[in-house]
Design a protein around this motif. Structure first.
Motif, short mmCIF file in Angstrom:
data_model
loop_
_atom_site.label_atom_id
_atom_site.label_comp_id
_atom_site.label_asym_id
_atom_site.label_seq_id
_atom_site.Cartn_x
_atom_site.Cartn_y
_atom_site.Cartn_z
N PRO A 133 28.39 -31.70 -0.98
CA PRO A 133 28.44 -30.45 -1.75
C PRO A 133 29.20 -30.62 -3.05
N ALA A 134 28.89 -29.76 -4.01
CA ALA A 134 29.54 -29.83 -5.32
C ALA A 134 31.05 -29.77 -5.17
N GLY A 135 31.73 -30.63 -5.90
CA GLY A 135 33.18 -30.67 -5.85
C GLY A 135 33.74 -31.76 -4.97
N GLU A 136 32.93 -32.26 -4.03
CA GLU A 136 33.37 -33.36 -3.17
C GLU A 136 32.91 -34.69 -3.75
N PRO A 137 33.76 -35.71 -3.75
CA PRO A 137 33.37 -37.01 -4.32
C PRO A 137 32.31 -37.70 -3.48
N ASN A 138 31.42 -38.42 -4.15
CA ASN A 138 30.37 -39.17 -3.49
C ASN A 138 30.69 -40.66 -3.50
N THR A 139 30.19 -41.36 -2.50
CA THR A 139 30.24 -42.81 -2.47
C THR A 139 28.92 -43.34 -2.97
N CYS A 140 28.95 -44.35 -3.82
CA CYS A 140 27.73 -44.88 -4.42
C CYS A 140 27.81 -46.39 -4.47
N VAL A 141 26.78 -47.08 -3.98
CA VAL A 141 26.78 -48.54 -3.93
C VAL A 141 25.43 -49.07 -4.39
N ALA A 142 25.41 -50.33 -4.82
CA ALA A 142 24.18 -51.05 -5.16
C ALA A 142 23.87 -52.01 -4.03
N LEU A 143 22.62 -51.97 -3.54
CA LEU A 143 22.25 -52.76 -2.37
C LEU A 143 21.28 -53.88 -2.71
N ASP A 144 21.25 -54.33 -3.96
CA ASP A 144 20.28 -55.35 -4.33
C ASP A 144 20.53 -56.67 -3.61
N HIS A 145 21.78 -56.95 -3.19
CA HIS A 145 22.04 -58.21 -2.49
C HIS A 145 21.69 -58.13 -1.01
N TYR A 146 21.41 -56.92 -0.51
CA TYR A 146 20.99 -56.78 0.88
C TYR A 146 19.49 -57.02 1.04
N PHE A 147 18.71 -56.66 0.04
CA PHE A 147 17.26 -56.79 0.13
C PHE A 147 16.80 -57.68 -1.03
N ASP A 148 16.74 -58.97 -0.77
CA ASP A 148 16.45 -59.94 -1.82
C ASP A 148 14.95 -60.25 -1.86
N PHE A 149 14.15 -59.22 -2.14
CA PHE A 149 12.71 -59.43 -2.31
C PHE A 149 12.15 -58.26 -3.10
#
Length: 377
Positions: free
Chosen positions: A151-167
């Motif tokens: 919900p608005a006002g709560e911080p989000n976690t954000c990650v890049a997963l390109d090293h998990y799916f190498d194709f």
């Protein structure tokens, strides 16, 4: 009056007249005998059952992407990102952390010609498997971003997963607390456990990813009924692969197309370099489905979903597919769309008996229809 209105748009208009009419309508069961609608990148909604067009107000400074179900993913010129309900037209959830990661990846959403964002998927509502809703964004450069949707006002976690799916990824899907990625070439399926939505606690390496083997000789499907009836002498190729959840199962759908006379390209060369270096002793294999157990499937490049045929007035064991607008037929934006019957292998075209009620001045980059599923409220 409501019972006599076949069009969902007319039913919603009637409810919007006044509070008394809306309250009176809540006691009636919803009208479910309508097909899902199609949505285009400029906010045009197409009521397939009635071949009527409607328009969603998209902010002038934003580019929208279908995020499945009835949700738009908006990227504004200043970099802001948010989710918007297609039918209410109101941004519901800002995603500042995801916007910052997109900016760090140099993604210019306004440069629509190359479609920098190729796929956006939102997980189902919070459940025992996922405490937080998640948003997955695929970028043409090969990166794969994942963000919580709090919900608005709560911080989000954000990650890049390109090293998990190498194709080279054909499609992604949230399913039973995991996110699945499907390889374009070998059709290998890999799944990452999302740890109930706590992205800051994901495994440090892809070594624990579940793997499902790709193509094997017994699953080549080169003798499909609709291919046998097609006299095209140059053969056929798989033009699209989609992941769809259907009746508690995760299915892969292939879309075949006639092989072009000249099919060589730089992109086809690079996509054949997929790696399969994971432990295949833990893998399972695809199993061909003979039917959908009375369900119907709605497939498009932006959004795919299955539902009981009776709940949408659809035909059982059929795949409704929406193809992008070809340049050769600008007067019919869904000319390549139709229905595939799994029981007899027959494809019925066109999806609509007459050209769709969509304007012909739409930009090419926005001529990619996606299914949306209206909900009567």
């Amino acid at each position: 009056v409501l019972r006599r209105l076949p069009s969902l748009a007319d039913r919603l208009r009637l409810r919007a007249v006044c509070r008394a009419w809306r309250v009176s309508a809540t006691g009636l069961p919803p009208s479910h005998l309508h097909l899902p609608w199609l949505v285009f990148g400029d906010g045009t909604l197409l009521d397939v059952a009635n071949n009527t067009a409607h328009r969603v107000r998209i902010p002038d400074d934003a580019v929208c992407y279908s995020a499945g179900e009835n949700t738009f993913f908006l990227v504004h010129d200043d970099g802001r990102c948010s989710l918007m309900d297609v039918f209410s037209g109101t941004p519901v959830t800002p995603l500042p952390e995801l916007a910052a990661l997109l900016a760090a990846c140099n993604v210019n959403a306004r440069y629509e010609l190359l479609q920098p964002i190729t796929r956006v998927v939102v997980s189902p509502a919070a459940s025992a498997e996922l405490e937080y809703r998640l948003v997955a964004v695929m970028i043409r450069t090969g990166k794969f971003l994942l963000s919580t949707c709090r919900p608005a006002g709560e911080p989000n976690t954000c990650v890049a997963l390109d090293h998990y799916f190498d194709f080279s990824i054909a499609d992604i899907r949230f399913f039973q607390g995991k996110i699945y990625a499907l390889s374009k070439i070998n059709e290998t399926l890999r799944a990452l456990d999302l740890n109930n939505g706590y992205l800051d606690e994901l495994p440090p390496s892809p070594s624990c990813i579940d793997v499902i083997c790709g193509v094997r000789s017994e699953f080549a499907m080169t003798e499909e009924p609709h291919l046998q009836k097609d006299p095209w002498p140059y053969g056929h190729v798989v033009a699209g692969r989609y992941l769809v959840e259907c009746n508690g199962k995760l299915l892969m759908v292939r879309r075949w197309a006639r092989k072009p006379l000249i099919s060589f390209s730089y992109y086809s060369m690079t996509e054949f370099r997929d790696k399969d270096g994971y432990d295949l002793e833990r893998t399972r294999r695809w199993k061909k489905a003979q039917g959908l157990d009375g369900w119907a499937m709605f497939v498009s490049s932006r959004c795919s979903k299955a539902a009981t045929a009776a709940s949408h007035g659809a035909r059982e064991d059929c795949v409704y597919f929406a193809h992008q607008w070809g340049r050769r037929d600008p007067d019919n934006p869904i000319g390549g769309s139709g229905v595939y019957n799994m029981r007899d292998g027959v494809i019925t075209r066109p999806l609509l008996p007459e050209p769709a009620a969509v304007g012909g001045s739409m930009l090419w980059s926005r001529r990619f229809p996606a299914w949306v599923f209206p909900i009567e409220v």
